[in-house]
Design an enzyme around this catalytic site. Structure first.
Site, PDB file in Angstrom:
ATOM      1  N   SER A 135      -4.522 -21.629  -1.293  1.00 15.43           N
ATOM      2  CA  SER A 135      -4.541 -20.208  -0.958  1.00 15.43           C
ATOM      3  C   SER A 135      -5.963 -19.779  -0.597  1.00 15.43           C
ATOM      4  O   SER A 135      -6.911 -20.039  -1.360  1.00 15.43           O
ATOM      5  CB  SER A 135      -4.044 -19.442  -2.205  1.00 15.43           C
ATOM      6  OG  SER A 135      -4.126 -18.060  -2.022  1.00 15.43           O
ATOM      7  N   SER A 187      -7.518  -7.929   5.887  1.00 15.63           N
ATOM      8  CA  SER A 187      -7.357  -6.477   5.936  1.00 15.63           C
ATOM      9  C   SER A 187      -8.626  -5.707   5.614  1.00 15.63           C
ATOM     10  O   SER A 187      -8.844  -4.625   6.135  1.00 15.63           O
ATOM     11  CB  SER A 187      -6.253  -6.050   4.977  1.00 15.63           C
ATOM     12  OG  SER A 187      -6.524  -6.506   3.673  1.00 15.63           O
ATOM     13  N   HIS A 215      -1.685  -7.455   9.624  1.00 13.25           N
ATOM     14  CA  HIS A 215      -2.636  -6.612  10.365  1.00 13.25           C
ATOM     15  C   HIS A 215      -2.766  -7.027  11.822  1.00 13.25           C
ATOM     16  O   HIS A 215      -3.662  -6.552  12.519  1.00 13.25           O
ATOM     17  CB  HIS A 215      -4.001  -6.625   9.675  1.00 13.25           C
ATOM     18  CG  HIS A 215      -3.935  -5.974   8.336  1.00 13.25           C
ATOM     19  ND1 HIS A 215      -4.048  -4.608   8.159  1.00 13.25           N
ATOM     20  CD2 HIS A 215      -3.680  -6.483   7.110  1.00 13.25           C
ATOM     21  CE1 HIS A 215      -3.903  -4.316   6.881  1.00 13.25           C
ATOM     22  NE2 HIS A 215      -3.665  -5.431   6.215  1.00 13.25           N
ATOM     23  N   LYS A 246       2.625  -0.912   9.650  1.00 13.62           N
ATOM     24  CA  LYS A 246       1.271  -0.672  10.156  1.00 13.62           C
ATOM     25  C   LYS A 246       1.367  -0.419  11.664  1.00 13.62           C
ATOM     26  O   LYS A 246       1.673   0.692  12.061  1.00 13.62           O
ATOM     27  CB  LYS A 246       0.354  -1.809   9.732  1.00 13.62           C
ATOM     28  CG  LYS A 246       0.295  -1.881   8.176  1.00 13.62           C
ATOM     29  CD  LYS A 246      -0.736  -2.812   7.663  1.00 13.62           C
ATOM     30  CE  LYS A 246      -0.581  -3.110   6.181  1.00 13.62           C
ATOM     31  NZ  LYS A 246      -0.918  -2.021   5.282  1.00 13.62           N
ATOM     32  N   THR A 275      18.043  -6.220  -4.390  1.00 12.83           N
ATOM     33  CA  THR A 275      17.512  -4.891  -4.078  1.00 12.83           C
ATOM     34  C   THR A 275      18.274  -4.314  -2.886  1.00 12.83           C
ATOM     35  O   THR A 275      18.763  -5.060  -2.029  1.00 12.83           O
ATOM     36  CB  THR A 275      15.986  -4.980  -3.812  1.00 12.83           C
ATOM     37  OG1 THR A 275      15.460  -3.672  -3.744  1.00 12.83           O
ATOM     38  CG2 THR A 275      15.651  -5.715  -2.536  1.00 12.83           C
TER      39      THR A 275
HETATM   40  N1  PLP Z   1      -0.309  -8.299   3.438  1.00 13.76           N
HETATM   41  C1  PLP Z   1      -1.502  -7.741   3.729  1.00 13.76           C
HETATM   42  C2  PLP Z   1      -2.591  -8.603   4.270  1.00 13.76           C
HETATM   43  C3  PLP Z   1      -1.719  -6.370   3.521  1.00 13.76           C
HETATM   44  O1  PLP Z   1      -2.921  -5.823   3.787  1.00 13.76           O
HETATM   45  C4  PLP Z   1      -0.675  -5.588   3.007  1.00 13.76           C
HETATM   46  C5  PLP Z   1      -0.943  -4.163   2.788  1.00 13.76           C
HETATM   47  O2  PLP Z   1      -0.316  -3.252   2.885  1.00 13.76           O
HETATM   48  C6  PLP Z   1       0.557  -6.222   2.714  1.00 13.76           C
HETATM   49  C7  PLP Z   1       0.693  -7.572   2.944  1.00 13.76           C
HETATM   50  C8  PLP Z   1       1.698  -5.454   2.146  1.00 13.76           C
HETATM   51  O3  PLP Z   1       2.431  -4.825   3.155  1.00 13.76           O
HETATM   52  P1  PLP Z   1       3.296  -3.528   2.819  1.00 13.76           P
HETATM   53  O4  PLP Z   1       2.350  -2.354   2.844  1.00 13.76           O
HETATM   54  O5  PLP Z   1       4.323  -3.477   3.876  1.00 13.76           O
HETATM   55  O6  PLP Z   1       3.865  -3.716   1.466  1.00 13.76           O
END
Ligand code: PLP
Length: 405
Positions: A135, A187, A215, A246, A275
């Site tokens: 990771s 991000s 992103h 986004k 869910t």
């Molecule tokens: N992955 C990244 C890199 C993010 O910055 C985010 C932030 O929102 C997410 C996943 C999560 O996405 P969501 O807002 O749709 O839960």
């Protein structure tokens, strides 16, 4: 134990560290972005410079209309989990469209990008026997949670460093299942992963490649298919994960991959199975947005023009930015209290909203402002932002303190 006293003490600690979060109570008005009305303290119109509604699609007439029509035709709730009457046709079409966007056999929609990461990574890493997950050290919290939740062995490799990744991969026998998990655009730094090199290394070692393009989707690559598509490596990426909140401006998350992998996640991921499905108006709006951004480049072109302008004008004005290769413009501060103070002054003195970013979103010492230009910001907005930041900056004794990432 006095529970409330425990909670209050924890909050007092947070406040003492300058890390207590105060949400801006905003009324966004369709068609007026980037202007929104702030309620509560400092009430009045503000120019928002930190929204992740990167292209303004949340207010796009076609998207709003799709949501309205679907609500009128199909109601506002899905009526159940995917297995129990919740698989409505808008969702089926959305999944087909997303699979097609990424050139994959199948896609699966989740209630958010967070849930998509958490559910998919925890399921894959738990179910594949003796799996090891590699990771990137700057991966998003949702990926980290998913990996931790799987209970699988984990190796954290240096950020965007294919050599460190390879050195770690070499420590394991070739027949052991492996997952390499990373983002394409990070991000909080706005930097872009050296995807081709990482895909090469991971492929050489037989690892499954999991790529968070939250992103990047809608913003980069042909038809907004992301960085893997832009760099011509999408075929080598096993799972492309994205979100619908986004650039696409709605809500939800998804994965795209082979039919076998998607069917596996659909069948074993608790966060998918147990869910309620996204409602028809949400799926219909997301579908309209994805389809629009596949056809139309003008939002992306305008966004990237604005981003270059903001980066260039900030440099000319002496306001530092981190070396971002994307639409995200991070301004290093390195101290939570100072970061909040800059943000407070931008709002109170200039009617500009840029939220301060601090722990746990970034490590302590790496606090920053995160500016996100959009196609709706005009040249005058850019000038106002730059002169406001320059004047606040100039009035601070040591605006960037001990910044580290
Ligand atoms: N992955 C990244 C890199 C993010 O910055 C985010 C932030 O929102 C997410 C996943 C999560 O996405 P969501 O807002 O749709 O839960």
């Amino acid at each position: 134990m006095n529970h409330d006293q425990f909670f209050a003490e924890a909050i007092a600690d947070l406040k003492a560290r300058g890390e207590y979060r105060v949400f801006a109570d905003l009324e966004r008005r369709t068609g007026e972005a980037p202007t929104a009305r702030l309620l509560g303290a400092n009430a009045g119109d503000v120019t928002v410079w930190c929204s992740n509604d990167y292209l303004g699609m949340s207010q796009h007439p076609g998207v709003v209309d799709a949501m309205r029509r679907a609500a009128a035709l199909h109601g506002v709730g899905a009526g159940g989990t995917r297995n129990i009457a919740g698989t409505h046709h808008d969702l089926v079409e959305l999944e087909r469209e997303l699979a097609d966007l990424h050139g994959k056999e199948a896609a699966l929609v989740f209630t958010s990008g967070y849930v998509a990461n958490m559910a998919t990574l925890s399921t894959l890493a738990r179910q594949m026997p003796a799996c090891v997950v590699f990771s990137d050290e700057r991966n998003h919290a949702s990926m980290i949670e998913g990996i931790r939740h799987s209970g699988a062995e984990r190796q954290v490799f240096l950020h965007s460093d294919p050599s460190d990744l390879e050195e770690r991969l070499l420590r394991y026998p070739s027949n052991r299942p492996k997952i390499v998990a990373l983002e394409s655009i990070y991000s909080m730094g706005g930097d872009v992963a050296p995807l081709r090199s990482i895909v090469d290394v991971a492929t050489r070692h037989g690892a499954l490649i999991y790529l968070d393009e939250v992103h990047a989707v809608g913003l980069c690559g042909p038809q907004g298919a992301g960085i893997a598509a832009r760099d011509g490596v999408a075929d080598g990426v096993d799972v492309i994960q994205g979100n619908l909140a986004k650039a696409f401006g709605v809500v939800g998350g998804y994965i795209a991959g082979s039919a076998a992998l998607v069917d596996f996640v659909r069948s074993f991921a608790s966060g998918f199975i147990f869910t309620t499905a996204l409602p028809p108006p949400v799926a219909a709006a997301a579908l309209a947005s994805v389809r629009h951004l596949r056809r139309s480049d003008c939002e992306r072109i305008r966004l990237h023009e604005r981003v270059s302008e903001v980066k260039q004008r900030l440099a000319e004005a002496g306001v530092p930015t981190l070396p971002s290769a994307s639409h995200i413009v991070p301004i290093p501060v390195g101290d939570a209290t100072r970061c909040r103070e800059i943000s407070r002054r931008l709002l109170a003195e200039h009617r500009i909203l840029v939220q301060a970013i601090f722990h746990p979103t970034v490590p302590r010492g790496a606090e920053r402002l995160r500016v996100t230009p959009t196609p709706m910001h005009c040249a005058e907005d850019v000038e106002r932002l730059v002169s406001a930041l320059a004047s606040v900056w100039a009035s601070l004794e040591n605006p960037v303190s001990r910044f580290g990432v």
